[in-house]
Write a protein that holds these residues in place. Structure first.
Motif, short mmCIF file in Angstrom:
data_model
loop_
_atom_site.label_atom_id
_atom_site.label_comp_id
_atom_site.label_asym_id
_atom_site.label_seq_id
_atom_site.Cartn_x
_atom_site.Cartn_y
_atom_site.Cartn_z
N ALA A 101 44.86 15.29 26.80
CA ALA A 101 46.18 14.93 27.34
C ALA A 101 46.84 13.78 26.58
O ALA A 101 47.51 12.93 27.17
CB ALA A 101 46.06 14.57 28.82
N VAL A 102 46.66 13.77 25.28
CA VAL A 102 47.35 12.79 24.44
C VAL A 102 48.84 13.12 24.44
O VAL A 102 49.21 14.27 24.24
CB VAL A 102 46.80 12.81 23.00
N PRO A 103 49.72 12.15 24.69
CA PRO A 103 51.15 12.43 24.59
C PRO A 103 51.53 12.84 23.16
O PRO A 103 51.22 12.13 22.21
CB PRO A 103 51.80 11.10 24.98
N VAL A 104 52.17 13.99 23.04
CA VAL A 104 52.55 14.53 21.74
C VAL A 104 54.05 14.80 21.74
O VAL A 104 54.57 15.39 22.70
CB VAL A 104 51.80 15.83 21.42
N LEU A 105 54.72 14.38 20.67
CA LEU A 105 56.15 14.65 20.50
C LEU A 105 56.34 15.43 19.21
O LEU A 105 56.02 14.94 18.12
CB LEU A 105 56.94 13.33 20.44
#
Length: 208
Positions: free
Chosen positions: A75-79
């Protein structure tokens, strides 16, 4: 604010993204390898160019398993930015390779049936509409304008995923969010204060 890892896979304007993160008050780290992806607490996948080239570069560098583990399991924030957003989808009309498949969406080429004079690629500044609350874009900040350069656009199958809409010969998804996964079709690194605000919001998004 936390550090953002910006993935350099040979298909993105990484330096411009890093400079804008720093202008937004954050720290940025250019990364290349699966091991560095595994260490990231926030991740940006930039991108310019063709869909198959982008996917083939990720595959060639052995990045696909590490990226999917980070995005879906940890659940690493990815953009994803521009091509990076499109790579997060299932397929693209631009190429034959499958995408990362994190978002239930397909990438389509602009096709204008009304005989208008709109050009492809869609290039330049355009305003967005923000239909729902989200962690990336404000719903009450007045007009927000971003810089676009693209010939293909994302079509989401789940109506809950889009968080911004733009009109260019018809409405299309300018940004989406599904839990920790974000994508923007425009270039925040070229969008002055609007892009800076967006990256500042991404910096503040918590890692689960």
């Amino acid at each position: 604010m936390s550090e953002i890892s910006v993935l350099d896979y040979g298909a993105g304007n990484v330096s411009s993204v890093i400079r804008m993160i720093e202008r937004a008050g954050g720290r940025a780290r250019r990364i290349y390898s699966p091991a560095e992806v595994a260490e990231a607490t926030k991740l940006i996948i930039p991108g310019v160019g063709a869909f198959d080239y982008g996917m083939s570069q990720l595959e060639l560098r052995g990045l696909l398993p590490a990226l999917t583990t980070a995005a879906l399991e940890n659940a690493v924030p990815v953009l994803g930015i521009c091509l990076g957003m499109q790579l997060m989808c299932r397929t693209s009309q631009e190429g034959k390779m499958p995408g990362l498949g994190w978002i239930d969406a397909h990438v389509l080429r602009f096709s204008f049936t009304n005989g208008g004079s709109l050009r492809v690629p869609h290039m330049g500044w355009n305003t967005i509409q923000v239909p729902r609350e989200n962690q990336l874009l404000a719903t009450d900040s007045g007009e927000q304008r971003f810089y676009f350069v693209h010939s293909y656009y994302v079509a989401c199958n789940d109506p809950a995923d889009p968080i911004a809409i733009t009109d260019y010969g018809g409405k299309f998804v300018a940004a989406f969010q599904r839990k920790n996964l974000f994508g923007v079709q425009f270039h925040p690194e070229k969008s002055h204060r609007f892009g800076m605000e967006l990256l500042s919001n991404f910096l503040e998004f918590p890692h689960a």
